[in-house]
Design a protein around this motif. Structure first.
Motif, mmCIF file in Angstrom:
data_model
loop_
_atom_site.group_PDB
_atom_site.id
_atom_site.type_symbol
_atom_site.label_atom_id
_atom_site.label_comp_id
_atom_site.label_asym_id
_atom_site.label_seq_id
_atom_site.Cartn_x
_atom_site.Cartn_y
_atom_site.Cartn_z
ATOM 1 N N MET A 1 39.235 23.362 10.379
ATOM 2 C CA MET A 1 37.801 22.873 9.222
ATOM 3 C C MET A 1 36.892 23.250 9.874
ATOM 4 N N THR A 2 36.040 24.212 8.205
ATOM 5 C CA THR A 2 34.615 23.851 8.644
ATOM 6 C C THR A 2 34.511 23.406 6.673
ATOM 7 N N GLY A 3 32.494 23.550 7.036
ATOM 8 C CA GLY A 3 32.277 23.069 5.765
ATOM 9 C C GLY A 3 31.444 22.188 6.347
ATOM 10 N N SER A 4 30.893 20.804 5.078
ATOM 11 C CA SER A 4 30.814 20.159 5.177
ATOM 12 C C SER A 4 31.001 18.795 5.881
ATOM 13 N N ALA A 5 32.199 19.022 5.047
ATOM 14 C CA ALA A 5 32.494 17.629 5.880
ATOM 15 C C ALA A 5 33.006 17.349 7.149
ATOM 16 N N PRO A 6 32.905 16.434 7.573
ATOM 17 C CA PRO A 6 32.202 15.633 9.010
ATOM 18 C C PRO A 6 34.091 15.839 9.820
ATOM 19 N N SER A 7 34.212 16.371 11.012
ATOM 20 C CA SER A 7 35.383 15.682 10.953
ATOM 21 C C SER A 7 35.167 15.562 12.586
ATOM 22 N N PHE A 8 33.921 15.284 12.911
ATOM 23 C CA PHE A 8 34.162 14.746 14.116
ATOM 24 C C PHE A 8 32.831 13.707 14.086
ATOM 25 N N SER A 9 33.435 12.296 14.426
ATOM 26 C CA SER A 9 32.297 11.559 14.655
ATOM 27 C C SER A 9 32.374 10.638 15.323
ATOM 28 N N ARG A 10 31.346 10.003 15.824
ATOM 29 C CA ARG A 10 31.528 8.618 16.893
ATOM 30 C C ARG A 10 31.784 7.533 16.110
ATOM 31 N N ARG A 11 31.244 7.009 14.664
ATOM 32 C CA ARG A 11 31.258 5.870 14.097
ATOM 33 C C ARG A 11 32.377 6.607 12.763
ATOM 34 N N ASN A 226 26.267 7.900 7.277
ATOM 35 C CA ASN A 226 26.856 6.730 7.192
ATOM 36 C C ASN A 226 25.756 5.997 8.088
ATOM 37 N N HIS A 227 24.562 6.659 8.778
ATOM 38 C CA HIS A 227 23.546 6.076 9.053
ATOM 39 C C HIS A 227 22.460 6.294 8.385
ATOM 40 N N ALA A 228 21.152 5.794 8.426
ATOM 41 C CA ALA A 228 19.467 5.720 8.245
ATOM 42 C C ALA A 228 19.453 7.064 8.597
ATOM 43 N N PRO A 229 18.859 8.006 7.651
ATOM 44 C CA PRO A 229 18.752 7.962 6.746
ATOM 45 C C PRO A 229 19.683 8.329 5.717
ATOM 46 N N GLY A 230 20.457 8.384 5.822
ATOM 47 C CA GLY A 230 21.604 8.734 4.810
ATOM 48 C C GLY A 230 21.717 9.772 4.211
ATOM 49 N N LEU A 231 21.336 11.147 4.432
ATOM 50 C CA LEU A 231 21.544 12.672 3.927
ATOM 51 C C LEU A 231 22.975 12.288 4.676
ATOM 52 N N THR A 232 23.106 14.147 3.806
ATOM 53 C CA THR A 232 24.683 14.793 4.187
ATOM 54 C C THR A 232 24.810 16.050 4.015
ATOM 55 N N ASP A 233 23.796 16.927 5.138
ATOM 56 C CA ASP A 233 23.466 17.879 5.186
ATOM 57 C C ASP A 233 23.583 18.336 6.245
ATOM 58 N N PRO A 234 23.984 19.236 6.934
ATOM 59 C CA PRO A 234 24.370 19.461 8.452
ATOM 60 C C PRO A 234 22.992 20.885 8.497
ATOM 61 N N ASN A 235 22.162 21.088 7.649
ATOM 62 C CA ASN A 235 21.506 21.709 7.992
ATOM 63 C C ASN A 235 20.363 20.421 8.698
ATOM 64 N N ALA A 236 20.104 20.274 8.026
ATOM 65 C CA ALA A 236 19.254 18.981 7.572
ATOM 66 C C ALA A 236 19.001 18.338 9.446
ATOM 67 N N ALA A 237 20.223 17.971 9.455
ATOM 68 C CA ALA A 237 20.834 17.367 11.238
ATOM 69 C C ALA A 237 20.564 18.304 11.653
ATOM 70 N N LEU A 316 28.990 22.843 14.457
ATOM 71 C CA LEU A 316 27.722 22.092 13.447
ATOM 72 C C LEU A 316 28.096 23.052 12.002
ATOM 73 N N PRO A 317 28.170 22.845 11.276
ATOM 74 C CA PRO A 317 28.141 23.367 9.705
ATOM 75 C C PRO A 317 27.056 23.742 9.672
ATOM 76 N N ALA A 318 25.948 24.030 10.029
ATOM 77 C CA ALA A 318 24.601 24.636 10.020
ATOM 78 C C ALA A 318 24.454 25.995 9.492
ATOM 79 N N ASP A 319 23.270 26.686 9.104
ATOM 80 C CA ASP A 319 23.540 28.571 9.520
ATOM 81 C C ASP A 319 22.516 28.623 10.789
ATOM 82 N N PRO A 320 23.356 29.227 11.421
ATOM 83 C CA PRO A 320 22.349 29.171 12.640
ATOM 84 C C PRO A 320 21.232 30.423 12.901
ATOM 85 N N ALA A 321 21.105 31.048 11.877
ATOM 86 C CA ALA A 321 19.476 31.601 11.550
ATOM 87 C C ALA A 321 18.314 30.112 11.337
ATOM 88 N N GLN A 322 19.104 29.875 9.849
ATOM 89 C CA GLN A 322 17.963 29.024 9.440
ATOM 90 C C GLN A 322 18.060 27.923 11.340
#
Ligand code: FCB
Length: 490
Positions: A1-11, A226-237, A316-322
């Protein structure tokens, strides 16, 4: 699986599958979850006599500011991202907040007496940045410093060594409003805050920890949401990972520049991963990169792994170049500034499937992300010894929540968990791991982030209506381990 949906989360693990855990054992086994071949470490059995720890081994208990202090708007404290998230996100299981929590702000003396009764040599706690610098830059709040000075004096009076975490996820809200961790300047803001703290308390002989679990804060806060600040953006992560690590490195430099007493390092949560399907080796390697090496390598080797970020399963499905463009000349040198101690939080292990998703290979606690496997602690510690340069290690968190059916203070599952993990720690020391102490999570029942007050992790029961503290059976058991400096077999 790729893309934005998280697949592995400790919480978030298993919440989507509907698996339920009762009594520390998962009722539902996931489809496709196969038991891996027993690892060599699984064959070890503890000796029939008590396992002794080296003289001076630090037994401790851990907490964090937002989870216990309360007093969220008292004596000049500013708002943090967790105040905002708890109030407005609608994502806290019981709709609660940390506004009062365990009211430690007013009851710290009682809590420190509990530490004394327990007999610990160390206490790990965090400083709330918004209590010390309410807007995250500029003016200092003297009352905030005074509060922590009281705590430090209170520990000294009781001969308990402080382990001080500078950041346990409660970013001042104005710093978030300016972009939070994805904004590079947050690392500079953090280093300024650290400078203030070192200026005030630099004569305290302590183990200083820069940031707690930058992974959880980045992934849960900026990717899973699911934690503060509550974003869902892999690049931000990904940016939050780099800038937290940069903040860590700048803080180590500030520590050295100010000649602060004691030693400094990060707290990383690490987890052995294994393929649940023999064909999932690549996915497992990617998950290992994302969960472990993405943090260990920059800090201890001065480089980022190349397999942690990208579009392959388990990354982590972020852009490696970025991501690469964020890493400026000199950053990795800063991040790998020599540390005096490595804090490791250990909660368990995970299996990885062909999609790079986490699957269950061991029973979970009522925290469904926590797959309990004590030998994994030995695996992890000996791996750090084998693959990284030598640095003293402290286990800065390790523990388990109450069973769902638990009534009050009777917590045999916590005693079993701690015993088996202490045994594996002793075994790792025998194998030459420079492990110097073990902090149990947690001293008190507290506000467990998105779980609110529905999960109780304390050695001490807290009645959140009356704020009465009652030591659980595990508290009494742990105190006998501390007194003997040895863990006896069951
Ligand atoms: C760790 C956190 C700590 C607590 C435990 C259960 O990841 O550092 O605050 O939530 O998990």
């Amino acid at each position: 699986m790729t893309g934005s949906a998280p697949s592995f989360s400790r919480r978030q693990l298993f919440t989507a599958t509907g698996a339920m855990a009762v009594g520390g054992v998962a009722l539902a086994t996931l489809a496709g979850c196969s038991t891996p071949a027993p690892a060599k470490t699984a064959m070890w059995t503890p000796p029939a006599t008590p396992m002794a720890f080296p003289k001076g081994y630090v037994w401790g208990a851990a907490t964090s500011a937002y989870q216990i202090e309360g007093a969220w708007n008292i004596d000049g404290r500013g708002p943090s991202v967790w105040d905002t998230f708890a109030l407005y996100s609608g994502k806290i299981a019981d709709g609660s907040t940390g506004e009062v929590a365990a009211d430690h702000y007013h009851r710290w003396k009682t809590d420190f007496d509990l530490l004394k009764t327990l007999g610990v040599g160390g206490y790990r706690f965090s400083l709330a940045w918004p209590r010390i610098q309410p807007t995250g830059s500029g003016a200092i709040n003297q009352k905030g410093l005074d509060f922590y000075k009281q705590l430090l004096d209170g520990l000294a009076e009781r001969s308990i060594r402080p382990a001080i975490t500078l950041f346990h996820w409660d970013l001042p809200q104005p710093v978030q409003d300016a972009g939070g961790w994805p904004n590079r300047d947050t690392a500079n803001r953090f280093a300024d805050y650290a400078d203030i703290v070192f200026g005030a308390f630099g004569d305290v002989d302590a183990d200083w920890f820069t940031l707690n679990e930058p992974k959880t804060h980045a992934f849960n806060g900026y990717w899973y949401g699911n934690h503060a600040p509550g974003l869902t953006d892999p690049n931000a992560a990904a940016a939050a990972v780099h800038h937290q690590l940069l903040a860590h490195g700048l803080t180590v430099q500030a520590f050295d520049a100010q000649g602060v007493k004691g030693r400094v390092g990060p707290v990383l949560n690490l987890t052995p991963v294994s393929a649940s399907d023999p064909a999932a080796a690549d996915q497992t390697k990617n998950v290992d990169a994302r969960e472990n090496r993405l943090f260990l390598d920059p800090v201890l080797k001065g480089s980022y792994p190349t397999d942690a970020i990208g579009t392959e399963n388990g990354q982590l499905p972020a852009d490696p170049a970025q991501f690469a463009s964020l890493v400026k000349e000199g950053d990795l040198k800063t991040i790998s500034s020599p540390i005096g101690v490595l804090g490791v939080n250990y909660y368990g292990v995970a299996g990885v499937d062909l999609n790079g998703d986490e699957v269950q290979i061991h029973p979970t606690s009522t925290a469904e992300w926590e797959q309990i496997w004590a030998p994994g602690l030995y695996t992890l510690l000996t791996r750090i010894k084998r693959e990284y340069k030598k640095v003293p290690i402290l286990l800065t968190e390790n523990g388990i929540p109450d069973d769902l059916l638990q009534d009050g203070v009777d917590d045999p599952q916590r005693i079993d968990y701690l015993r088996s993990h202490f045994q594996q720690a002793a075994r790792a020391i025998e194998a030459g791991v420079p492990l110097e102490g073990h902090y149990v999570w947690s001293l008190l029942d507290n506000f467990e982030w998105a779980e609110g007050y529905t999960q109780r992790w304390g050695l001490t029961h807290v009645d959140f209506t009356t704020q009465k503290r009652t030591p659980k059976k595990s508290f009494h058991w742990y105190s006998t381990v501390i007194a003997a400096n040895a863990v006896a077999p069951k």
